[in-house]
Scaffold this active site. Structure first.
Site, PDB file in Angstrom:
ATOM      1  N   ASP A  16       0.835  -1.214   0.000  1.00  0.00           N
ATOM      2  CA  ASP A  16       0.000   0.000   0.000  1.00  0.00           C
ATOM      3  C   ASP A  16       0.865   1.258   0.000  1.00  0.00           C
ATOM      4  O   ASP A  16       1.934   1.279   0.613  1.00  0.00           O
ATOM      5  CB  ASP A  16      -0.916  -0.028   1.230  1.00  0.00           C
ATOM      6  CG  ASP A  16      -2.121   0.887   1.048  1.00  0.00           C
ATOM      7  OD1 ASP A  16      -2.314   1.425  -0.066  1.00  0.00           O
ATOM      8  OD2 ASP A  16      -2.859   1.069   2.023  1.00  0.00           O
ATOM      9  N   ASN A  64     -10.279  -3.545  -6.802  1.00  0.00           N
ATOM     10  CA  ASN A  64      -9.476  -2.555  -7.548  1.00  0.00           C
ATOM     11  C   ASN A  64     -10.057  -2.193  -8.914  1.00  0.00           C
ATOM     12  O   ASN A  64      -9.638  -1.218  -9.535  1.00  0.00           O
ATOM     13  CB  ASN A  64      -8.025  -3.022  -7.706  1.00  0.00           C
ATOM     14  CG  ASN A  64      -7.215  -2.918  -6.433  1.00  0.00           C
ATOM     15  OD1 ASN A  64      -6.264  -3.663  -6.214  1.00  0.00           O
ATOM     16  ND2 ASN A  64      -7.571  -1.977  -5.561  1.00  0.00           N
TER      17      ASN A  64
HETATM   18  C1  FPP Z   1      -1.953  -0.083  -3.444  1.00  0.00           C
HETATM   19  O1  FPP Z   1      -1.472   1.243  -3.390  1.00  0.00           O
HETATM   20  C2  FPP Z   1      -1.344  -0.774  -4.578  1.00  0.00           C
HETATM   21  C3  FPP Z   1      -2.042  -1.405  -5.575  1.00  0.00           C
HETATM   22  C4  FPP Z   1      -3.499  -1.440  -5.606  1.00  0.00           C
HETATM   23  C5  FPP Z   1      -1.354  -2.022  -6.713  1.00  0.00           C
HETATM   24  C6  FPP Z   1      -0.088  -2.743  -6.408  1.00  0.00           C
HETATM   25  C7  FPP Z   1       0.679  -2.813  -7.653  1.00  0.00           C
HETATM   26  C8  FPP Z   1       2.021  -2.749  -7.764  1.00  0.00           C
HETATM   27  C9  FPP Z   1       2.947  -2.697  -6.628  1.00  0.00           C
HETATM   28  C10 FPP Z   1       2.693  -2.662  -9.084  1.00  0.00           C
HETATM   29  C11 FPP Z   1       2.446  -3.741 -10.063  1.00  0.00           C
HETATM   30  C12 FPP Z   1       2.556  -5.100  -9.573  1.00  0.00           C
HETATM   31  C13 FPP Z   1       3.226  -6.085 -10.152  1.00  0.00           C
HETATM   32  C14 FPP Z   1       2.913  -7.456  -9.656  1.00  0.00           C
HETATM   33  C15 FPP Z   1       4.262  -5.935 -11.196  1.00  0.00           C
HETATM   34  P1  FPP Z   1      -2.486   2.450  -3.593  1.00  0.00           P
HETATM   35  O2  FPP Z   1      -2.465   2.823  -5.028  1.00  0.00           O
HETATM   36  O3  FPP Z   1      -3.840   2.097  -3.063  1.00  0.00           O
HETATM   37  O4  FPP Z   1      -1.808   3.554  -2.719  1.00  0.00           O
HETATM   38  P2  FPP Z   1      -2.511   4.749  -1.926  1.00  0.00           P
HETATM   39  O5  FPP Z   1      -3.210   4.135  -0.744  1.00  0.00           O
HETATM   40  O6  FPP Z   1      -1.362   5.603  -1.525  1.00  0.00           O
HETATM   41  O7  FPP Z   1      -3.446   5.423  -2.875  1.00  0.00           O
END
Ligand code: FPP
Length: 245
Positions: A16, A64
């Site tokens: 996250d 998501n």
């Molecule tokens: C949560 O952070 C993250 C995700 C929903 C996506 C995770 C994806 C990756 C790390 C990159 C791609 C993955 C691979 C397997 C290559 P958020 O966007 O909700 O963060 P925030 O809470 O700060 O908005």
């Protein structure tokens, strides 16, 4: 790292903070995922170097899909790039990738890549799980349906056991989660590996996922090693029961 305390067999990550990392720099959210994907690769490799048997990353949840289309496409593109590179990695010879979640919703091209990625390696020592279109409740539900289907086919009406259900989960046969790490300051499990984390040690970090380093990983493992895991039992199973007078 401590020399003697055992490392967790299974570490799960809720990655996250990508969006906030980007926002803090005035960048589009996708830039946070680009950096997050680099961290995913580095931390995945660091876990393999530390002989962690199973690692699971929450890459994309069933919730998501509510995000903007461009952000979803960005995450899937990063996964695509990661998998294409994976085939060139020496680690692929002894690490098996598994996708947890419902991948039937992806395009035929994406599914073919996902299928191929799950077949690499001959001498498997580690397992790298990527949870994609994954939800913990959906995982338990599909396992229950799989058991039910077998029941209908065989006429077996014996009660379902935990062991039987666990064998139909997406993590079938893998050890339960020992250490669940969530970055980005939030303190929730967010429908991730609900069954498998029943006795997991939880570790919440304020570090945003793109900044999560090997040092942070070692700190989390060290914290795990100091925890007193009782699995509902007592500290000293050989000790005397207290007398009730
Ligand atoms: C949560 O952070 C993250 C995700 C929903 C996506 C995770 C994806 C990756 C790390 C990159 C791609 C993955 C691979 C397997 C290559 P958020 O966007 O909700 O963060 P925030 O809470 O700060 O908005």
């Amino acid at each position: 790292m401590d020399g003697f305390a055992p490392v967790p067999r299974h570490i799960a990550f809720i990655m996250d903070g990508n969006g906030r990392w980007a926002q803090n720099r005035g960048l589009p959210r996708v830039s946070g995922h680009v950096q997050g994907a680099k961290t995913f690769r580095a931390i995945g490799n660091a876990c393999l170097d530390r002989n962690i048997e199973v690692i699971t990353f929450f890459a994309f949840s069933t919730e998501n899909w509510k995000r903007p289309k461009a952000e979803i496409a960005g995450i899937l593109k990063l996964l695509d790039l990661y998998l294409k590179d994976w085939f060139k990695e020496e680690r692929a010879a002894h690490t098996r990738i598994h996708f947890l979640g419902d991948t039937s919703v992806f395009s035929a091209k994406e599914r073919a890549l996902i299928e191929k990625a799950q077949t690499t390696g001959t001498e498997i020592k580690n397992h790298l799980n990527i949870a994609l279109n994954y939800g913990g409740r959906a995982d338990i539900t599909q396992a229950a349906n799989a058991v039910l289907k077998r029941r209908f086919a065989t006429g077996d009406d014996s009660p379902i056991t935990e062991e039987e259900l666990a064998l139909h989960l997406s993590t079938q046969g893998m050890p339960d989660v020992d250490l669940l790490i969530r970055t980005g300051s939030e303190m929730r499990i967010s429908n991730f590996l609900l069954w498998q984390s029943a006795y997991a040690e939880l570790y919440f970090s304020d570090v945003l996922w793109p900044d999560f380093s090997e040092k942070d990983l070692d700190e989390a493992i060290r914290a795990y090693q100091t925890r007193n895991r009782r699995f509902g039992g007592l500290n000293d199973p050989g000790g005397k029961e207290p007398t009730v007078s």
